[in-house]
Design a protein around this motif. Structure first.
Motif, short mmCIF file in Angstrom:
data_model
loop_
_atom_site.label_atom_id
_atom_site.label_comp_id
_atom_site.label_asym_id
_atom_site.label_seq_id
_atom_site.Cartn_x
_atom_site.Cartn_y
_atom_site.Cartn_z
N ILE A 132 27.06 19.05 22.29
CA ILE A 132 27.98 19.99 22.89
C ILE A 132 26.96 21.04 23.87
CG2 ILE A 132 29.65 20.00 21.48
CD1 ILE A 132 28.32 22.48 20.07
N VAL A 133 27.52 21.58 24.87
CA VAL A 133 26.98 22.39 25.84
C VAL A 133 27.37 23.91 25.14
CG1 VAL A 133 26.59 23.22 28.11
CG2 VAL A 133 26.89 20.81 27.77
N TRP A 134 26.61 24.61 24.62
CA TRP A 134 27.06 25.63 23.93
C TRP A 134 26.65 26.89 24.36
CZ3 TRP A 134 22.73 28.28 22.52
CH2 TRP A 134 21.62 27.42 22.18
N TRP A 135 25.55 26.87 25.35
CA TRP A 135 24.83 28.19 25.79
C TRP A 135 25.59 29.02 26.71
CZ3 TRP A 135 22.68 23.17 25.84
CH2 TRP A 135 22.80 22.66 27.07
N THR A 136 26.32 28.49 27.45
CA THR A 136 27.22 29.35 28.22
C THR A 136 28.14 30.33 27.52
OG1 THR A 136 27.14 27.50 29.95
CG2 THR A 136 28.47 29.41 30.30
N LEU A 137 28.70 29.54 26.80
CA LEU A 137 29.49 30.31 25.67
C LEU A 137 28.89 31.29 24.92
CD1 LEU A 137 32.19 27.84 24.20
CD2 LEU A 137 32.68 29.99 25.53
N ALA B 179 16.80 39.78 41.48
CA ALA B 179 16.60 38.96 40.53
C ALA B 179 16.74 37.37 41.46
CB ALA B 179 18.03 38.81 39.70
N GLU B 180 15.97 37.47 42.65
CA GLU B 180 15.96 36.29 43.44
C GLU B 180 15.53 35.16 42.92
OE1 GLU B 180 16.27 37.30 46.88
OE2 GLU B 180 15.96 35.25 47.84
N PRO B 181 14.54 35.19 41.83
CA PRO B 181 14.08 34.00 41.45
C PRO B 181 15.01 33.30 40.60
CG PRO B 181 12.42 35.58 41.02
CD PRO B 181 13.40 36.21 41.51
N LEU B 182 15.92 34.20 39.77
CA LEU B 182 16.95 33.52 38.95
C LEU B 182 18.04 33.05 39.76
CD1 LEU B 182 17.60 36.23 36.46
CD2 LEU B 182 16.68 33.93 35.91
N ARG B 183 18.12 33.65 40.78
CA ARG B 183 19.44 33.07 41.83
C ARG B 183 19.01 31.81 42.49
NH1 ARG B 183 21.15 33.91 46.96
NH2 ARG B 183 19.42 35.06 47.51
N THR B 184 17.79 31.82 42.90
CA THR B 184 17.51 30.59 43.87
C THR B 184 16.91 29.30 43.08
OG1 THR B 184 15.26 31.65 44.08
CG2 THR B 184 16.97 31.94 45.91
N ARG B 185 16.58 29.56 41.93
CA ARG B 185 16.02 28.25 41.05
C ARG B 185 17.20 27.44 40.56
NH1 ARG B 185 10.98 29.84 38.30
NH2 ARG B 185 12.51 30.83 36.75
N MET B 186 17.64 26.76 41.47
CA MET B 186 18.67 25.97 40.87
C MET B 186 18.40 24.42 40.30
SD MET B 186 21.91 27.54 42.02
CE MET B 186 23.02 26.26 42.69
N GLU B 187 18.95 24.10 39.08
CA GLU B 187 18.43 22.88 38.74
C GLU B 187 19.57 21.98 39.31
OE1 GLU B 187 15.74 22.17 37.47
OE2 GLU B 187 15.11 24.46 36.64
N LYS B 188 19.52 20.59 38.81
CA LYS B 188 20.68 19.80 39.37
C LYS B 188 22.04 19.86 38.40
CE LYS B 188 18.69 15.85 41.14
NZ LYS B 188 17.78 14.90 40.71
N THR B 189 21.86 20.18 37.24
CA THR B 189 23.18 20.19 36.20
C THR B 189 22.72 20.99 35.20
OG1 THR B 189 24.63 18.98 35.51
CG2 THR B 189 22.76 17.77 35.46
N TYR B 190 23.65 20.67 33.85
CA TYR B 190 23.15 21.05 32.59
C TYR B 190 21.59 21.01 32.10
CZ TYR B 190 28.02 21.13 32.07
OH TYR B 190 29.51 21.47 32.18
N SER B 191 21.10 22.25 31.76
CA SER B 191 19.69 22.06 30.89
C SER B 191 20.05 23.22 29.79
CB SER B 191 18.58 22.40 31.56
OG SER B 191 18.51 23.62 32.34
N ALA B 192 19.51 22.70 28.60
CA ALA B 192 19.58 23.67 27.54
C ALA B 192 18.55 24.88 27.71
CB ALA B 192 19.02 23.09 26.13
N PRO B 193 18.75 25.89 26.83
CA PRO B 193 17.95 27.00 27.16
C PRO B 193 16.49 26.53 26.63
CG PRO B 193 19.65 27.53 25.60
CD PRO B 193 19.87 26.43 25.93
N PHE B 194 15.38 27.13 27.45
CA PHE B 194 13.99 26.92 27.32
C PHE B 194 13.65 25.34 27.48
CE2 PHE B 194 14.52 30.87 25.09
CZ PHE B 194 13.57 31.77 25.97
N ALA B 195 14.66 24.61 28.05
CA ALA B 195 14.45 23.21 28.08
C ALA B 195 13.24 22.86 29.19
CB ALA B 195 15.74 22.39 28.51
#
Lengths: 325, 443
Positions: free
Chosen positions: B405-410, B82-98
């Motif tokens: 609200i940030v709901w996606w993690t929950l 899952a290398e792409p998932l692990r390394t592709r970090m954004e700066k902070t919160y973003s919504a799903p498919f944002a």
């Protein structure tokens, strides 16, 4: 009866001694007070004097088990084991590591705990027993099947989600009740409603399934067959005969946890910031206040043993066939 | 690349090996095969088993660790996959498919003015030039992924069907299992394909992909649910059987032991032990080489403590059952023939209480996974650096107070945890129905 009670109480003594030994080993032998002091005062830049001062203020500067410098009995009493552990037996909890009187704190904080725990237990019992009876009444129908499926689904959800969802829905979106907090006297009602409702709902899944098995066990007995053979209607058999007899295991099960209600619910109280014993314990864990944790461990064990004794007593009261010996 | 064997990894693989050995042994024992046939015939149990197997596969893949040569980090095979998932970090919160971040950032224009804009994400949907293409692109990507999954499924099941064409049809619910596999593969591949271009479940506070966190959390739940049992079993079986078989002072001693342990409130015992571990680790920092080793030690220790607090229930059940068994004719006969105690215990008692052990183990599993979340909330769960559903919920809990609200993690934690625990619960129910002699008579 008195003799029986006395013997049970005496039996509790070795168990409590065991508890004290376990906590003593965990808290003082595995990690000497020096390590605790260093952890409390911050890891790196701490002088030996600061550590000694911290230990002296809290009475941790004594030897663990035996004090060679004392006179006579003091050789045994002026030790950490005696001061910190044996005193618990007399319910003298002493002072917390931050200097507060633990006994007074406990007496003050048990009321909010009870205000949540008792209604949750009573309401939960009523709701669970009702649903369980209905499931048994409609057994081998699709209604029962879907009810059971719902129960499994409900018990697969973590309690945290119930609390978060409850706070979000009733507190934030609908603004029916305050999200968290507490008040003294009758003003507390609006604060305790949500925790109670959440507590009851989160217990439905496993509770209904458990009571259902109790009822199902009862329903196969001979007296039920006799009642049916007499021509009694199914509701009458279920709600009079089965229900009354199944009450025995239900009540004795409840009695066992009655004393533990004092301890409060860790999750509910800290999520809803209710100043009860549960949040007291959590705060102590998070502040790493070992004195409070020790006191609560001891209190918890005493209440647990009390619950065991009460269970045995309630058997004799509820079921005349059981005799104490 | 050097392989790293963490404590929990080793134990997890010991567990898998012993399960395989047990399965191999049980294949030849008719009395063990019969209840399992009951389980296999049940559609619900098989669906849950397929889902559990998918979770377990990810968890096991995540348990083979090695030290990365470039960064020196301890990674797992799953991380590599899952290398792409692990390394592709954004700066902070973003919504799903944002396509854009969840917070505004200042942009300094060349003429000296500052405007606050929602900047585009570094990776999520970065390939799109026109934001309006997002909808069709998501559908297209999902369809491609789904088609890949369907192709793999077709290949696998055609092979199976071909290989088994001469065998008579059995009670195994092939159609249901095939359907669930198809759904899992299509959904899995679609999400996989999408996750290469978007953050399917959004990103969290430090910009980490939530899908990646949820998948990593599987291992924590799996380890807690299984290793705790592995640790508790020897205590529970050994002491319970001994107490019931020998009675007298052995029984008194063992009863005293478990009453004492039981009387200490579980959470407090765990809290006390974890506090002590923290003190120990902070004073003996040199023994723990890296964060991964440290976190793993804490996970292992948590299993140990949970095991110590949870063996009492099973022990009591086994004691009661052994008390009954020791009066049975076959045990009496063995004793009259002069068979030694050890042999009676091993050959006559333990195999006959085994169904209780199995039922308890599968029933406890889901409870342990759920308990992890609660412990994480009290700060006495797994290490904060370990990914777990409890830690996810704990960190996301406060974000509900934000507006918007940030709901996606929950939501992600809920979805994964609910699926996992529900499958475990349903499977456990079927196993209990099949192995409990009393319930078997009813059906």
């Amino acid at each position: 009866m008195t003799a029986y009670l006395l013997r049970r109480l005496l039996n509790a003594v070795p168990i409590l001694i065991g508890v004290i030994l376990i906590t003593f080993t965990l808290f003082f032998v595995v990690n000497p007070p020096d390590a605790m002091a260093r952890m409390q005062l911050g890891q790196k830049y701490v002088t030996q004097e600061a550590i000694d001062k911290w230990k002296h203020e809290r009475g941790y500067d004594l030897p663990l088990l035996y004090n060679p410098r004392g006179k006579g009995l003091e050789r045994w009493t002026r030790t950490i084991f005696f001061q910190k552990s044996v005193n618990l037996f007399l319910f003298r909890f002493g002072r917390s590591d931050s200097g507060r009187d633990i006994g007074a704190d406990i007496r003050e904080r048990m009321w909010p705990s009870l205000a949540i725990a008792v209604p949750t237990l009573v309401l939960g019992l009523m709701v669970n027993v009702t649903f369980a009876l209905l499931l048994v009444f409609f057994r081998r129908t699709y209604l029962e099947f879907s009810g059971l499926a719902l129960c499994v689904a409900m018990m697969s959800i973590s309690a945290l989600f119930y609390i978060i969802a409850g706070q979000f829905l009733f507190g934030k979106v609908m603004k029916l009740v305050p999200i968290s907090g507490y008040d003294s006297g009758l003003a507390a009602v609006k604060f305790v409603i949500l925790p109670i409702v959440v507590g009851v709902v989160s217990g439905i899944g496993s509770g209904v399934r458990w009571y259902r098995t109790l009822f199902l066990e009862e329903i196969e007995k001979d007296y039920v067959r006799t009642a049916r053979a007499k021509g009694l209607s199914e509701p009458r058999v279920l709600f009079r005969h089965v229900f009354r007899n199944a009450l025995i295991p239900i009540l004795t099960g409840v009695v066992a946890i009655l004393p533990l209600l004092f301890m409060g619910s860790l999750l509910m109280e800290s999520f809803f910031s209710i100043p009860g014993l549960g949040s007291y314990t959590i705060d102590a864990i998070q502040r790493q206040d070992f004195a409070i944790v020790r006191a609560m461990v001891f209190l918890g064990s005493v209440l647990y043993i009390l619950g065991l004794i009460l269970t045995d007593l309630s058997y004799t009261l509820a079921d005349p066939r059981v005799r104490l010996q | 690349m050097t392989w790293v064997l963490l404590w929990t990894d080793a134990l997890l693989f010991v567990l898998v090996a012993s399960l395989l050995a047990l399965g191999f042994y049980a294949r030849r024992q008719e009395h063990l095969r019969r209840p399992w046939r009951h389980v296999i015939r049940s559609r619900v149990a098989m669906v849950s088993l397929v889902i559990l197997a998918a979770f377990t596969a990810i968890g096991l893949l995540d348990s083979i660790h090695f030290r990365d040569r470039n960064s020196g980090e301890v990674l797992s095979l799953f991380d590599r996959w899952a290398e792409p998932l692990r390394t592709r970090m954004e700066k902070t919160y973003s919504a799903p498919f944002a396509l854009r971040l969840y917070t505004r950032e200042p942009v300094y224009l060349p003429d000296g003015r500052t405007v606050w804009v929602y900047p585009r994400l570094r990776f999520g949907g970065a390939h799109l030039t026109d934001p309006r293409q997002r909808g069709p692109d998501i559908v297209r990507t999902a369809l491609i992924g789904g088609a890949k999954g369907l192709a793999l499924w077709t290949l696998a099941f055609v092979t199976i069907a071909f290989a088994r064409r001469r065998r008579p049809p059995r009670a195994f619910p092939w159609h249901t299992v095939a359907l669930v596999c198809a759904l899992l593969l299509v959904a899995g591949f679609a999400i996989g394909e999408l996750s290469l271009k978007y953050h399917v479940f959004g990103t969290d506070k430090v910009g980490e992909d939530v899908l990646y966190q949820s998948l990593k959390s599987i291992r924590t739940g799996l380890v807690l649910g299984t290793l705790t049992t592995l640790i508790m079993l020897p205590f529970a079986i050994g002491l319970g059987v001994l107490a019931g078989y020998f009675r007298g002072w052995v029984d008194d001693l063992i009863q005293y032991l478990y009453t004492t342990l039981n009387s200490i409130p579980g959470v407090l015992l765990i809290a006390a032990a974890i506090l002590m571990l923290q003190v120990y680790m902070s004073t003996h920092g040199e023994k723990f080489a890296s964060i991964a080793v440290r976190a793993d030690m804490r996970l292992f220790f948590l299993c140990l403590i949970l095991g110590i607090t949870s063996w009492t229930g099973l022990c009591r059940l086994l004691r009661a059952e052994t008390l009954k068994l020791r009066e049975m004719e076959y045990v009496q006969a063995a004793r009259a023939l002069g068979v030694s105690h050890a042999r009676i215990l091993m050959r006559h008692i333990v195999p006959n209480v085994f169904h209780i052990v199995l039922i308890t183990v599968v029933l406890d599993f889901s409870g342990l996974v759920l308990a992890e979340a609660v412990l994480a909330y009290v700060n006495i769960g797994v290490d904060p650096t370990t990914q777990s559903w409890g830690n996810m919920i704990n960190s996301a809990r406060l974000e509900l107070a934000r507006d918007p609200i940030v709901w996606w993690t929950l939501a992600a934690a809920f979805l994964f945890m609910f699926t996992f625990v529900l499958a475990a619960n349903l499977f456990a129910d079927k196993v209990r129905d099949a192995f409990d002699p009393r319930r078997l008579e009813e059906s």
